[in-house]
Design a protein around this motif. Sequence first.
Motif, PDB file in Angstrom:
ATOM      1  N   PRO A 106      43.474  43.434  44.843  1.00 46.99           N
ATOM      2  CA  PRO A 106      44.587  42.571  44.412  1.00 46.99           C
ATOM      3  C   PRO A 106      45.539  42.256  45.566  1.00 46.99           C
ATOM      4  O   PRO A 106      45.737  43.069  46.472  1.00 46.99           O
ATOM      5  N   LYS A 107      46.123  41.087  45.524  1.00 47.86           N
ATOM      6  CA  LYS A 107      47.084  40.680  46.547  1.00 47.86           C
ATOM      7  C   LYS A 107      48.271  41.634  46.543  1.00 47.86           C
ATOM      8  O   LYS A 107      48.794  42.006  45.495  1.00 47.86           O
ATOM      9  N   SER A 114      43.999  42.197  54.547  1.00 49.62           N
ATOM     10  CA  SER A 114      42.572  41.900  54.502  1.00 49.62           C
ATOM     11  C   SER A 114      41.784  43.187  54.307  1.00 49.62           C
ATOM     12  O   SER A 114      42.308  44.288  54.536  1.00 49.62           O
ATOM     13  N   PRO A 115      40.510  43.090  53.899  1.00 50.58           N
ATOM     14  CA  PRO A 115      39.672  44.285  53.801  1.00 50.58           C
ATOM     15  C   PRO A 115      39.567  45.031  55.134  1.00 50.58           C
ATOM     16  O   PRO A 115      39.535  46.261  55.167  1.00 50.58           O
ATOM     17  N   LEU A 155      40.381  50.006  41.510  1.00 53.62           N
ATOM     18  CA  LEU A 155      40.926  48.660  41.480  1.00 53.62           C
ATOM     19  C   LEU A 155      40.322  47.744  42.526  1.00 53.62           C
ATOM     20  O   LEU A 155      40.761  46.592  42.663  1.00 53.62           O
ATOM     21  N   LEU A 156      39.353  48.252  43.284  1.00 53.48           N
ATOM     22  CA  LEU A 156      38.664  47.379  44.229  1.00 53.48           C
ATOM     23  C   LEU A 156      37.880  46.320  43.457  1.00 53.48           C
ATOM     24  O   LEU A 156      37.425  46.558  42.341  1.00 53.48           O
ATOM     25  N   GLY A 190      45.999  54.606  45.165  1.00 52.61           N
ATOM     26  CA  GLY A 190      46.001  53.973  43.849  1.00 52.61           C
ATOM     27  C   GLY A 190      44.772  53.094  43.636  1.00 52.61           C
ATOM     28  O   GLY A 190      44.200  53.068  42.542  1.00 52.61           O
ATOM     29  N   LEU A 191      44.363  52.373  44.692  1.00 56.81           N
ATOM     30  CA  LEU A 191      43.144  51.563  44.599  1.00 56.81           C
ATOM     31  C   LEU A 191      41.929  52.435  44.305  1.00 56.81           C
ATOM     32  O   LEU A 191      41.074  52.078  43.483  1.00 56.81           O
TER      33      LEU A 191
END
Length: 397
Positions: free
Chosen positions: A192-193, A199-200, A162-163, A156-157
């Motif tokens: 997003p949280k 974490s990345p 969405l990054l 989804g990211l």
Amino acid sequence: MDEKPENIGVIYLSWHSEQSAGTFEQLPPTFMKRWKLYIEMMIYANPETAVHVRDKFWMGDDLYVVMALPDLQQQELLGNLLQAAGNWQEEAERGFSGAELGAMTDMRLHAGVGLVESSGTGSPVSRLYEASKRALLYGQQKEALTRAMRLQYLNGLIRGKLLIPVYQPIMSLQESGSERAAFGYEALTRFPKNKWFSSPLDLFAFAEESGEVARLDQTAREQAVEGSTGLQPHQKLFLNMTAQLLNEGSLYPDRLAKMMEQRGLSPHHIVFEITERSAIQDYGSVLATLAHYRRQGFQIAIDDVGAGYSSLQAIIELKPDYIKVDRSLIMGIHEHEMKEHIVHTLVQLADKMAIGIIAEGIEHQEELDKVKAMGVHYAQGYLLGRPGEIAGLVQRR
């Protein structure tokens, strides 16, 4: 006229012991009664999910919930199934714990999903059987649902772009004048949280395990270029990449080139920053790939020098334009003689090979003063600037 077959989704739910050989039958009888009543009610608690439930059946103590799903893309159908299964699993495990489980405290609710789309062949019974079998096999794998939900979120990211790119300044240390100038910015990835990735580093590690790191890497790079408004003509944009992309020779797709052009960027603005923690499999093919991009004006940096497996070999083989000294060597360098000797050797090597050297992770003034006195060309770290939007960072300087 025959009715069009429906998309059939099946959710499988079953309690299993994670460590011991315990079985559902060993749980307290009160638990089993309450569980069956609870799950029957929970299935219909959410109207958005309940409207799709067509049937449910028990096979021993395993529950199968049959759902008829609307015509959507496969990824969305699977995502809806996973979301429903994940919600039921989380709510049930929250409601049944501790004393409810008696001595079987390591019991966990396994959940699996199976999907047979309307385009599938076979009778309704055979299609239901196939979906149920897939859900059973899925649910018997430990942590399968969690992995699937994480993969769903990752996809989804990527699909939704969405990054969130942020940029940390890299400051010049050896220029004259009282004010330090931003030589460039390293693009970093945030998102997003959420409950799946902390974490990345966690996100990229999972992407690598799942075979999605190339897609994630490319998306992060493209979004970093999209967000680079405010970069000055003389400044560099450092873009992270994995060794896998180097091995595949796919650094500069046409889409990225168009984005650069739209933002007035040319190859001389871009530095491909290769993480030294990941292995380069074939230096010969990588050198050929890098030569192609260097002829266009791109530059190369090796990241995490001193923290990985083959720093010196990578420097010798790739002949980078910049090396970034890992924070583990910079932290407390003003009071650590061995770190000072190592960084001094790297500075000498960089000077002889006409390589720019960047000290990473500068957090204290004493560290900055030390590396500057040693002849380090550039520095990066929280003391010099936290990650943010380039336009905002430029305005503050």
